[in-house]
Every structure is written in structure tokens, then in C-alpha cells.
Design an enzyme around this catalytic site. Structure first.
Site, mmCIF file in Angstrom:
data_model
loop_
_atom_site.group_PDB
_atom_site.id
_atom_site.type_symbol
_atom_site.label_atom_id
_atom_site.label_comp_id
_atom_site.label_asym_id
_atom_site.label_seq_id
_atom_site.Cartn_x
_atom_site.Cartn_y
_atom_site.Cartn_z
ATOM 1 N N SER A 24 0.870 -1.183 0.000
ATOM 2 C CA SER A 24 0.000 0.000 0.000
ATOM 3 C C SER A 24 0.900 1.225 0.000
ATOM 4 O O SER A 24 2.013 1.165 0.528
ATOM 5 C CB SER A 24 -0.865 0.026 1.267
ATOM 6 O OG SER A 24 -1.528 1.272 1.379
ATOM 7 N N TYR A 31 -2.203 -0.182 10.445
ATOM 8 C CA TYR A 31 -2.289 -0.654 9.055
ATOM 9 C C TYR A 31 -0.962 -0.350 8.337
ATOM 10 O O TYR A 31 -0.373 -1.233 7.697
ATOM 11 C CB TYR A 31 -3.452 0.037 8.351
ATOM 12 C CG TYR A 31 -3.619 -0.334 6.891
ATOM 13 C CD1 TYR A 31 -4.114 -1.580 6.522
ATOM 14 C CD2 TYR A 31 -3.289 0.573 5.878
ATOM 15 C CE1 TYR A 31 -4.272 -1.918 5.184
ATOM 16 C CE2 TYR A 31 -3.445 0.241 4.541
ATOM 17 C CZ TYR A 31 -3.931 -1.001 4.202
ATOM 18 O OH TYR A 31 -4.086 -1.341 2.873
#
Ligand SMILES: NC(=O)c1ccc[n+]([C@@H]2O[C@H](COP(=O)([O-])OP(=O)(O)OC[C@H]3O[C@@H](n4cnc5c(N)ncnc54)[C@H](OP(=O)(O)O)[C@@H]3O)[C@@H](O)[C@H]2O)c1
Length: 247
Positions: free
Chosen positions: A142, A156
Site C-alpha cells: 500500500s 495498518y
């Protein structure tokens, strides 16, 4: 001539979003794809659809937090197609929240799925890659795993940074030409990822943002295909795919 013909590719998190788009694109370009996720009926239906379009596809129920499930995915792929050329570690969740909310269950779940799940994939695929003399590990990271973080994203981003570090470690240990590694980092992609967000306010904000600037998961699929189709002595290490309009 670069080609995906004859590539055997297993993909985790293939029941929707980026994983599904990747399976469909690779199959259209000639690869045999093995779809894995917890929702068996969804991967079965997508694999059936791919076969009806003339592609080669199989599907298995896999929970990436279970090391044995990943081992079974790799061995079933080899039993069915003779080998496994690529494992795409794509499964991921994002129950993001401010640290002050102390959502320790969400933190653990992200560590288990995003990081431990990827490590379970590495542990399952590496012995097969070494036995074959070739193999390619692709992970969907990501842009949140590329540098600093922002409010609500700390854990995250930490899991995604950790995945990227594992990739770099694997790359430095794989200079004998057997294992290729690729880390693909998407920005906002229009998928169901927000469904895993427990906080309704954050979930709605993310959905609105995805709808406003997000791009199709096919964009990430094309990046994965580009990395896979390179000749064996070419490693595409890191790719970032974000909407042109993303800050
Ligand atoms: N969408 C974005 O903007 C974005 C941006 C950057 C990175 N990413 C990353 O892209 C990857 C794919 O996400 P997506 O956006 O396509 O979201 P998605 O549509 O929610 O897909 C997530 C996939 O992961 C699977 N999954 C979740 N937990 C699992 C588990 N324990 N075992 C096996 N599979 C599991 C889900 O399948 P089941 O529920 O059926 O198991 C689903 O197929 C994730 O790693 C995510 O972090 C997404």
C-alpha cells in the site's frame, strides 16, 4: 515476446477487489489462476466464470492466518497444474482507527492477516520455488506502507511497512536467480476494503474518498501482469499505482 501463457499463478484474497481483478486479467492473458479466499462460494463462482470465458482457473477456501491453508494452496496448485510460478499475496484488511480508541482486536487482526498472512505465503511458496529452481513472490502492499503515516492509519501502515521490509529481505537473500520479488503499492482503489473498517465514520469517509478519487482495481492487476511477464532475469522490485488525482 513477453507473455503470461503457461504461467501458473495463485492469488490470495481473490474473492473480490484487486485479487479478483488480477485473477480475471491474468487468466485472459493466458495464465492458469488459482483463486483463494475464505468465501468459497465467491471464489468458486469467479473461477467458474473465468472457465466459461475459456480461461483456466481453480478455487480453494483459504484463511491466510492459517499456515496450513497456504501450504495446502501451494500443494493443490502443484497437484493440479504441475508447478506454481507465482504467489500473489494480496489478502488484506484495514480496520483502521485512531490509536487512542485502543482497538486491540483490530490491531491483532491486521497483524495476523496483513503480515502473518504474507509470511505464511512466503513459508508455503519458498520450498516449492527452490525445488522448481524458479518462482515469483508478488505482494500487494500500500502507499500507506511506503513512508510515514497519517491519523487512523498507524497499525495498518505498520503492517504494510513490515511486508515491504520482508520483501526487501527476501530480495537480498535471493541473488542466486531463483526467487523474484515484487511489491505493488496501490493508492485509493475502488474495492470493498472499507467494509473491514469497524468505525462507521471512518468507513463512510473512506468510501466517499474511494468513490471520489479511487481508480479501478484493474489498474493494479495490470501492474501485477507487467511484473510477472518479464523475463526470468528481470525483477520488477517495487511499483506504485495511485490515482493521478490522489494527494
Ligand atoms: N483498495 C485500496 O484502496 C487499497 C489500497 C492499498 C492497498 N490495498 C491492499 O490491497 C489488498 C486487496 O484489498 P482490496 O482493496 O481488494 O479489498 P477487498 O475488496 O476487501 O478484498 C480483500 C480480500 O482479502 C480477502 N481476505 C481478507 N481476510 C482474509 C483471510 N484471513 N484469509 C484469506 N483472505 C482474506 C477477502 O476475501 P474473504 O473475505 O473472502 O476471505 C478479499 O478477497 C489488501 O492487501 C489491501 O490492504 C488496497
Amino acid at each position: 515476446m513477453l507473455s503470461l501463457e503457461d504461467k501458473i499463478v495463485a492469488i490470495t484474497g481473490a474473492s473480490g477487489g484487486i485479487g479478483e481483478a488480477t485473477a480475471r486479467l491474468l487468466a485472459r492473458r493466458g495464465a492458469a489462476v488459482v483463486l483463494a479466499a475464505r468465501r468459497g462460494e465467491r471464489v468458486d463462482a469467479i473461477a467458474q466464470d473465468i472457465r466459461e470465458e475459456g480461461g483456466r482457473a481453480a478455487a480453494y477456501v483459504v484463511d491466510v492466518t492459517e499456515a496450513e491453508d497456504l501450504r495446502r494452496l501451494v500443494s493443490s496448485t502443484i497437484d493440479r497444474y504441475g508447478r506454481i510460478d507465482v504467489l500473489v499475496n494480496n489478502a488484506g484488511i484495514a480496520p483502521i482507527s485512531p490509536l487512542a480508541d485502543l482497538d486491540t482486536a483490530g490491531w491483532s487482526a491486521m497483524i495476523d492477516v496483513n503480515l502473518r498472512g504474507m509470511l505464511n505465503g512466503v513459508a508455503a511458496a519458498l520450498p516449492a520455488f527452490r525445488a522448481q529452481g524458479a518462482g515469483h513472490l508478488v505482494s500487494v502492499v500500500s502507499v500507506a506502507g511506503l513512508n510515514g503515516t497519517s491519523p487512523t492509519m498507524a497499525v495498518y501502515a505498520a503492517t504494510k511497512n513490515a511486508v515491504r521490509t520482508v520483501h526487501e529481505g527476501l530480495r537480498t537473500e535471493s541473488t542466486d536467480g531463483v526467487v523474484r520479488t515484487t511489491a505493488v503499492s496501490p493508492g485509493y482503489i475502488r474495492t470493498d476494503l472499507a467494509d473491514s473498517m469497524a468505525d462507521p465514520r471512518i468507513r463512510e469517509q473512506t468510501r466517499e474518498h474511494m468513490a471520489a478519487v479511487g481508480i479501478s482495481p484493474a489498474a493494479v492487476a495490470r501492474a501485477v501482469a507487467f511484473a510477472i511477464e518479464q523475463p526470468g532475469d528481470v525483477e520488477i522490485g517495487e511499483i506504485t499505482v495511485r490515482p493521478t488525482r490522489q494527494a
